[in-house]
Design a protein around this motif. Structure first.
Motif, short mmCIF file in Angstrom:
data_model
loop_
_atom_site.label_atom_id
_atom_site.label_comp_id
_atom_site.label_asym_id
_atom_site.label_seq_id
_atom_site.Cartn_x
_atom_site.Cartn_y
_atom_site.Cartn_z
N TRP A 1 38.85 -13.89 -77.78
CA TRP A 1 39.97 -13.70 -76.82
C TRP A 1 40.80 -12.32 -77.44
N LEU B 1 41.17 -17.28 -71.05
CA LEU B 1 40.41 -18.54 -71.60
C LEU B 1 40.19 -19.49 -70.51
N TRP C 1 35.30 -23.35 -82.92
CA TRP C 1 36.87 -23.18 -82.61
C TRP C 1 37.24 -21.79 -82.96
N LEU D 1 37.14 -18.77 -80.46
CA LEU D 1 38.17 -18.93 -79.17
C LEU D 1 39.18 -17.62 -79.53
#
Ligand SMILES: Cc1cc2nc3c(=O)[nH]c(=O)nc-3n(C[C@H](O)[C@H](O)[C@H](O)COP(=O)(O)OP(=O)(O)OC[C@H]3O[C@@H](n4cnc5c(N)ncnc54)[C@H](O)[C@@H]3O)c2cc1C
Length: 256
Positions: free
Chosen positions: A210, A230, A203, A206
């Motif tokens: 990004w 994403l 997690w 991400l």
């Protein structure tokens, strides 16, 4: 009008004969004019000859220099490996030594025929310098044969610049991003931009990826390609159905 013609033909044989003759004349004229137009565009089209056959004939009888040359070029066939090796060794294609003066002088000597050396040699030669290149093995036999062939800014060098507070890496990425755009502009037949998808299995990755890719986009500025984005888990699997699905959280797509 169309409905009246059969009636007229049925009743008056003279009329029908006149119509048939006009139709035949019209068709003939049409075919003739098409043929002339075709001949003007491509003189071989009506001969039924392949361009190669016609060219072979032309080689036997050279045209006057003033003649309009609209004949196709002969097909190029590359030299054989033996011929290329001969030329690399500074001989003629057939393997005969070229008469080079012992004291031949060059403006530039490049050592190593990898991506860097051949690039430097080509650049210098196109600027009019006499260039000699020596290679101990074969062209691109070293690191250059392992390249992934990405013309990239180097998103991971940007990561390094941040974590190691290395300003040199930052300038490297900035320059590489500029070169990436230049290459796309001057050699579009050699390079094109590609989406690169990074699958994400944790997690925290991400927002991390990004932010990194957005910083990369921003650094490219007006020379950027498309914006990174994403992908949800489902969309990533849709794009790559063979992706390892266990623990997959999503994916990030950026362009290079
Ligand atoms: C796995 C991998 C992936 C990569 N992917 C990319 C990528 O996607 N994009 C990118 O931009 N870069 C990439 N790189 C980096 C890139 O490949 C190198 O930066 C580049 O190939 C270096 O080229 P070079 O000409 O400097 O060196 P080399 O390709 O190593 O060329 C040096 C040449 O010099 C010759 N030589 C050495 N000593 C002598 C001597 N004394 N006399 C005569 N000849 C000599 C060698 O035989 C060799 O041919 C990648 C590198 C690796 C390893």
């Amino acid at each position: 009008m169309w409905r009246r013609i059969p009636t007229l033909m049925h009743r008056r044989p003279v009329v029908s004969a006149t119509l048939a003759a006009s139709a035949a004349l019209g068709t003939g004229y049409l075919l003739y004019s098409q043929r002339e137009a075709l001949r003007a565009r491509n003189p071989f089209a009506l001969l039924g000859a392949t361009p190669r056959a016609v060219h072979a004939d032309a080689e036997a009888k050279p045209e006057s220099p003033n003649a309009v040359n609209d004949r196709p070029l002969p097909f190029w066939s590359p030299p054989s490996r033996r011929e290329m090796l001969n030329m690399l060794q500074g001989k003629t294609k057939e393997g005969q030594a070229l008469a080079r003066p012992e004291d031949e002088e060059f403006d530039l000597l490049v050592i190593g025929g990898g991506a860097t050396g051949t690039g430097v040699a080509l650049d210098a030669a196109t600027r009019g310098l006499r260039v000699a290149l020596v290679e101990r093995d074969d062209f691109s036999a070293g690191t250059s044969s392992r390249s992934t062939k990405l013309v990239h800014g180097g998103v991971r060098y940007l990561e390094k610049a941040v974590w190691e507070l290395d300003i040199g890496q930052y300038y490297l990425v900035k320059e590489a991003l500029h070169e990436r755009k230049t290459f796309l502009d001057i050699a579009p037949y050699l390079s094109q931009h590609l989406p690169i998808m990074i699958p994400v299995y944790k997690w925290w990755q991400l927002p991390y990826f990004w932010a990194g890719c957005k910083a990369y986009d921003m650094l490219a500025g007006s020379q950027g390609l498309e914006s990174s984005y994403l992908l949800t888990r489902g969309k990533a699997i849709d794009a790559f159905p063979m992706l390892k699905k266990d623990q997959l959280k999503g994916a990030l797509v950026y362009y290079d």
